[in-house]
Design an enzyme around this catalytic site. Structure first.
Site, mmCIF file in Angstrom:
data_model
loop_
_atom_site.group_PDB
_atom_site.id
_atom_site.type_symbol
_atom_site.label_atom_id
_atom_site.label_comp_id
_atom_site.label_asym_id
_atom_site.label_seq_id
_atom_site.Cartn_x
_atom_site.Cartn_y
_atom_site.Cartn_z
ATOM 1 N N TYR A 37 0.859 -1.193 0.000
ATOM 2 C CA TYR A 37 0.000 0.000 0.000
ATOM 3 C C TYR A 37 0.902 1.253 0.000
ATOM 4 O O TYR A 37 0.766 2.141 -0.845
ATOM 5 C CB TYR A 37 -0.895 -0.020 1.243
ATOM 6 C CG TYR A 37 -1.903 1.094 1.277
ATOM 7 C CD1 TYR A 37 -3.167 0.930 0.730
ATOM 8 C CD2 TYR A 37 -1.560 2.339 1.805
ATOM 9 C CE1 TYR A 37 -4.085 1.981 0.737
ATOM 10 C CE2 TYR A 37 -2.478 3.382 1.812
ATOM 11 C CZ TYR A 37 -3.733 3.192 1.268
ATOM 12 O OH TYR A 37 -4.627 4.233 1.265
ATOM 13 N N LEU A 84 -7.796 -15.117 27.608
ATOM 14 C CA LEU A 84 -7.811 -15.912 28.837
ATOM 15 C C LEU A 84 -9.054 -16.791 28.856
ATOM 16 O O LEU A 84 -10.127 -16.353 28.453
ATOM 17 C CB LEU A 84 -7.871 -14.967 30.047
ATOM 18 C CG LEU A 84 -6.563 -14.362 30.518
ATOM 19 C CD1 LEU A 84 -6.833 -13.193 31.439
ATOM 20 C CD2 LEU A 84 -5.740 -15.411 31.232
ATOM 21 N N LYS A 115 -7.973 -8.263 37.782
ATOM 22 C CA LYS A 115 -8.232 -8.221 36.339
ATOM 23 C C LYS A 115 -8.789 -6.827 36.007
ATOM 24 O O LYS A 115 -9.972 -6.566 36.149
ATOM 25 C CB LYS A 115 -9.219 -9.307 35.934
ATOM 26 C CG LYS A 115 -9.361 -9.454 34.412
ATOM 27 C CD LYS A 115 -10.150 -10.712 34.036
ATOM 28 C CE LYS A 115 -10.283 -10.858 32.529
ATOM 29 N NZ LYS A 115 -10.989 -9.712 31.892
ATOM 30 N N GLU A 170 -2.811 -3.235 30.627
ATOM 31 C CA GLU A 170 -4.210 -2.795 30.434
ATOM 32 C C GLU A 170 -4.276 -1.290 30.603
ATOM 33 O O GLU A 170 -3.843 -0.748 31.633
ATOM 34 C CB GLU A 170 -5.083 -3.496 31.493
ATOM 35 C CG GLU A 170 -6.539 -3.581 31.139
ATOM 36 C CD GLU A 170 -6.860 -4.804 30.254
ATOM 37 O OE1 GLU A 170 -5.935 -5.601 29.994
ATOM 38 O OE2 GLU A 170 -8.007 -4.935 29.846
ATOM 39 N N LYS A 310 -14.092 -14.665 36.847
ATOM 40 C CA LYS A 310 -14.938 -13.498 36.583
ATOM 41 C C LYS A 310 -15.897 -13.302 37.749
ATOM 42 O O LYS A 310 -16.574 -14.247 38.166
ATOM 43 C CB LYS A 310 -15.745 -13.723 35.292
ATOM 44 C CG LYS A 310 -14.897 -14.029 34.064
ATOM 45 C CD LYS A 310 -14.276 -12.797 33.467
ATOM 46 C CE LYS A 310 -15.308 -12.030 32.660
ATOM 47 N NZ LYS A 310 -14.743 -10.955 31.836
HETATM 48 N N1 0OX Z 1 -6.867 -7.381 32.553
HETATM 49 C C1 0OX Z 1 -5.822 -7.736 33.320
HETATM 50 O O1 0OX Z 1 -5.567 -7.129 34.355
HETATM 51 C C2 0OX Z 1 -4.961 -8.894 32.887
HETATM 52 C C3 0OX Z 1 -5.171 -9.509 31.655
HETATM 53 N N2 0OX Z 1 -4.385 -10.548 31.252
HETATM 54 C C4 0OX Z 1 -3.394 -10.975 32.070
HETATM 55 O O2 0OX Z 1 -2.582 -11.988 31.711
HETATM 56 C C5 0OX Z 1 -2.868 -12.755 30.532
HETATM 57 C C6 0OX Z 1 -2.287 -12.128 29.306
HETATM 58 C C7 0OX Z 1 -1.792 -13.284 28.470
HETATM 59 C C8 0OX Z 1 -1.679 -14.482 29.351
HETATM 60 C C9 0OX Z 1 -2.237 -14.121 30.682
HETATM 61 N N3 0OX Z 1 -3.152 -10.418 33.265
HETATM 62 C C10 0OX Z 1 -3.916 -9.381 33.701
HETATM 63 N N4 0OX Z 1 -3.644 -8.831 34.928
#
Ligand code: 0OX
Length: 326
Positions: A37, A84, A115, A170, A310
């Site tokens: 491109y 995950l 998380k 994040e 979760k």
């Molecule tokens: N949202 C979070 O805080 C979070 C997301 N993912 C991960 O680890 C995954 C990443 C790839 C393998 C494990 N850790 C976190 N703390």
């Protein structure tokens, strides 16, 4: 090149680039490589400069805010950004733990991390300088939002050592920034964001980085694309090392020896989460030792050595504006 020939080539390039740009920006389905491109685009720019008589206002090179400039350049993650698997109750966690113990005879511990409910990002540093910041995208192809991530105060532009590094984390909008932003949008008669995650995603989609600066995003980093040679033996030591490099690392984490200890950490934060200055949607549990992570490995899309517990969903918030990051 004769003018007639140039005219021909210019029209051909314009048509091709228009098709490619549409596929890339509107259909989110690139049908050519970025390199091809860019090559065609720069050939057209040069021909239009050499033959100004064929310049045209609706040429793709003249679109300032047009589909070419619109949106972000795509980037490929050398190491895919994984997703995950989820656990929803204690039984799921016990099953996860049993699976791990079947896959390794080594002693190991777990790291429990909050998380963070934001947008996954990848930061690349060369000689200690931030050179690229990208979204997760589909895990392999993300979007280059470097200029926007430079506006996130907790992301260092320069590391204390001139090293090459890639970290994952994040990007999120603190609850306080979220309330302030929605109050302002409401006062201006604009639609409000349904939750901080959408607000962070909507902010990082802004082409104007000054808007990102105003919205006070932050970021916790949690992953190091580490090399076996970097001497780091576990997730916990990697987190400590990333903190020493100047990244914001979440302090509310713990190393556990058993799933019982993991469960009590989960119960603690099920209560404490409301008091946190940012939103979390669960707890991430990872095998701590890298040697055991490597022994256990990955499924097609997610590591076998990690799981996301979760929290039960809150009462459904009416999704006033739900920006899904493609
Ligand atoms: N949202 C979070 O805080 C979070 C997301 N993912 C991960 O680890 C995954 C990443 C790839 C393998 C494990 N850790 C976190 N703390």
């Amino acid at each position: 090149m004769q003018p007639e020939e140039a005219k021909q080539r210019i029209e051909e390039l314009r048509a091709t680039l228009q098709t490619w740009a549409k596929a890339y920006y509107e259909d989110d389905n690139p049908i050519t490589t970025d390199a091809d491109y860019d090559k065609a685009y720069h050939e057209l720019v040069e021909l239009e400069e050499a033959f100004p008589e064929f310049q045209s206002a609706d040429s793709i090179t003249q679109k300032v805010g047009g589909e070419v400039a619109e949106g972000f350049e795509k980037v490929r993650h050398d190491t895919p950004m994984l997703s995950l698997s989820n656990a929803f109750n204690k039984e799921d966690l016990v099953a996860f733990d049993q699976r791990i113990r079947r896959l390794t005879s080594a002693d190991f511990s777990y790291v429990c991390e909050l998380k963070i409910d934001g947008l996954a990002i990848a930061l690349k540093y060369e000689n200690g300088q931030l050179v690229q910041g990208a979204t997760r995208g589909d895990g392999t192809i993300g979007e280059n939002i470097t200029n926007n991530l430079r506006q996130v105060t907790s992301i260092p532009h320069q590391l204390p050592e001139a090293i090459d590094l890639e970290v994952r984390g994040e990007c999120y909008m603190p609850k306080e920034s979220f309330v302030k932003l929605n109050d302002m949008r409401e006062a201006e008669g604009q639609t409000v964001f349904a939750n901080p995650r959408n607000a962070a995603a909507g902010t990082l989609r802004q082409l104007d980085s000054r808007v990102v600066k105003q919205r006070q995003l932050s970021a916790f980093m949690y992953g190091l694309v580490h090399q076996p040679t970097d001497g780091l033996s576990s997730q916990e030591t990697a987190l400590e090392q990333m903190s020493d490099w100047g990244f914001q690392i979440n302090p509310d984490r713990t190393v556990c020896q058993t799933i019982e200890e993991v469960w009590s950490f989960i119960e603690t934060y099920q209560e404490k989460r409301m008091a946190l200055p940012y939103e979390i949607d669960g707890i991430v549990i990872k095998v701590n030792e890298f040697s055991v992570q490597n022994e256990i490995g990955f499924t097609v899309k997610a590591p076998r050595w990690a799981i996301a517990y979760k929290f039960p969903a809150e009462e459904a918030l009416t999704e006033i504006l739900d920006i899904e990051w493609t």
